[in-house]
Motif scaffolding. Structure first.
Motif, mmCIF file in Angstrom:
data_model
loop_
_atom_site.group_PDB
_atom_site.id
_atom_site.type_symbol
_atom_site.label_atom_id
_atom_site.label_comp_id
_atom_site.label_asym_id
_atom_site.label_seq_id
_atom_site.Cartn_x
_atom_site.Cartn_y
_atom_site.Cartn_z
ATOM 1 N N ALA A 127 0.813 -1.157 0.018
ATOM 2 C CA ALA A 127 0.026 -0.196 -0.173
ATOM 3 C C ALA A 127 0.826 1.308 0.011
ATOM 4 C CB ALA A 127 -1.049 0.034 1.297
ATOM 5 N N ALA A 128 1.931 1.212 0.812
ATOM 6 C CA ALA A 128 2.926 2.581 0.796
ATOM 7 C C ALA A 128 4.224 1.710 0.984
ATOM 8 C CB ALA A 128 2.550 3.529 1.746
ATOM 9 N N GLY A 262 7.843 -0.968 3.745
ATOM 10 C CA GLY A 262 6.503 -0.520 3.357
ATOM 11 C C GLY A 262 5.614 -1.318 4.131
ATOM 12 N N GLU A 275 -5.461 3.628 -1.071
ATOM 13 C CA GLU A 275 -4.949 4.724 -1.307
ATOM 14 C C GLU A 275 -5.047 5.656 -0.171
ATOM 15 O OE1 GLU A 275 -8.245 5.842 -4.287
ATOM 16 O OE2 GLU A 275 -7.192 4.469 -5.554
ATOM 17 N N ASN A 278 -1.828 4.860 1.783
ATOM 18 C CA ASN A 278 -0.771 5.408 0.875
ATOM 19 C C ASN A 278 -0.570 6.905 1.048
ATOM 20 O OD1 ASN A 278 0.035 6.869 -2.084
ATOM 21 N ND2 ASN A 278 1.156 5.031 -1.762
ATOM 22 N N ARG A 282 2.742 9.139 2.864
ATOM 23 C CA ARG A 282 3.147 10.191 2.317
ATOM 24 C C ARG A 282 3.172 11.300 2.865
ATOM 25 N NH1 ARG A 282 0.814 9.995 -3.727
ATOM 26 N NH2 ARG A 282 2.535 11.414 -4.299
ATOM 27 N N THR A 305 3.151 6.623 -5.558
ATOM 28 C CA THR A 305 1.900 6.272 -5.598
ATOM 29 C C THR A 305 1.603 4.663 -5.749
ATOM 30 O OG1 THR A 305 1.709 6.497 -8.048
ATOM 31 C CG2 THR A 305 1.479 8.465 -6.777
ATOM 32 N N PRO A 306 0.540 4.176 -5.491
ATOM 33 C CA PRO A 306 0.410 2.508 -5.759
ATOM 34 C C PRO A 306 0.776 2.381 -6.961
ATOM 35 C CG PRO A 306 -1.630 3.621 -4.326
ATOM 36 C CD PRO A 306 -0.799 4.687 -4.939
ATOM 37 N N ILE A 309 4.367 2.013 -7.207
ATOM 38 C CA ILE A 309 4.804 0.821 -6.246
ATOM 39 C C ILE A 309 4.824 -0.574 -6.961
ATOM 40 C CG2 ILE A 309 4.324 -0.301 -3.995
ATOM 41 C CD1 ILE A 309 3.680 2.192 -2.990
#
Length: 332
Positions: A127-128, A262, A275, A278, A282, A305-306, A309
């Protein structure tokens, strides 16, 4: 896969297990209009006191403050992160069970381990990504090479005579060295240790000649003149070591080997939740206090961003699959 925190963080982190990040603000509207509605469980598949643990607790505290829900951090160690990641892979896709992992869970473990309890490409989604722990190529002070080009030339002139250390078979240190061998056309002898600390200690004493490792474990020895930095393994020069050239600048084009960190969720997790996670991460890495903490631990923040990634994970998995299969490495 990978990285260590400074000693000043360790006692604090160890004292915080188990850890619950308490909500300090009211819940903000989520992308789904509902997430999260309950307590969140954040798995850290590695031991307390390391970089992944530090980042997991940092993320948990930030998510709690921004969403109004408690976040519990659980350390579930073993099998290179697979045990903790498996809990997430088999959890409900509601965003309430997550894990802070290293890249190895997604990009190298599927090819290193003879059997996996889950399919990382099908069962998990990143996700991030909060950032990376860059590695540096380091040699003992008595190695007659001042640059990576000179080290490669020395290795070619004395094939099989250069020993490199690692934290163990399949570790990021070994994989990084294998990538250097492949790109530079050299052959070294692998000397695995039980962890980075004894590997760095033997490097300083001259028992081995080289290691590719995170900055924190070696910087004091470099400053003391016992070790010498040859290159950074990052795509760009490191902000905290701007005079250190990258390996790609130093005659190893395309060479890049870092450990990123992550948050993963079950792959069926709805896109709005992914999102939202994420976006929260950020925001976290853009915070000035986070930047200082990252600088103190030689970490570099990422802001992807997804879709970015997804491409990164796929590209790195394909690269490491080839390198690991060529080397014939297998872990039980």
């Amino acid at each position: 896969m990978r990285g260590l925190c400074r000693t000043s963080l360790l006692a604090t982190l160890l004292a915080m297990t188990p850890f619950v990040a308490s909500a300090q603000t009211q819940s903000a509207p989520s992308a789904t209009g509902a997430w999260p509605t309950q307590q969140i469980r954040l798995i850290v598949p590695y031991s307390a006191g390391g970089t992944t643990d530090f980042l997991g607790r940092l993320a948990a505290d930030y998510i709690s403050k921004r969403t109004g829900q408690n976040v519990i951090v659980e350390n579930r160690t073993g099998a290179g992160g697979n045990i903790g990641a498996d809990i997430v892979a088999k959890s409900a896709p509601d965003g309430l069970t997550l894990a802070m992992i290293t890249d190895g869970v997604m990009t190298t473990n599927p090819y290193l381990y003879r059997s996996m309890p889950f399919d990382s490409a099908k069962d998990l989604v990143v996700a991030a990504i909060v950032g990376e722990a860059p590695q540096v190529i380091v040699v003992n002070k008595d190695v007659p090479a001042k640059t990576l080009q000179e080290f490669v030339a020395l290795s070619k002139a004395r094939p099989g005579s250069i020993n490199y250390a690692s934290a163990g078979i399949g570790s990021s240190n070994q994989l990084s060295a294998l990538q250097l061998e492949r790109i530079a056309g050299i052959k070294m002898v692998h000397v695995p240790y039980r962890g980075a600390a004894p590997a760095v200690a033997d490097l300083a004493s001259g028992q081995v000649q080289m290691i590719s490792v995170g900055v924190a474990p070696v910087i004091s020895l470099v400053q003391a003149g016992q070790l010498r930095l040859l290159a950074a393994t990052t795509k760009k020069r490191m902000p905290l070591l701007p005079d250190l050239p990258t390996a790609a600048e130093s005659g190893a084009p395309g060479y890049e080997s870092t450990t990123w960190f992550g948050i993963v969720a079950p792959s069926a997790t709805p896109a709005p939740i992914i999102e939202r996670i994420n976006g929260l991460m950020r925001d976290l890495v853009a915070d000035p206090d986070t930047k200082k903490r990252f600088d103190d631990n030689y970490l570099i923040a990422w802001n992807l961003t997804p879709p970015e990634i997804s491409k990164l994970v796929a590209d790195q998995a394909a690269m490491w699959e080839k390198i690991i299969k060529e080397a014939g490495i297998k872990l039980d």
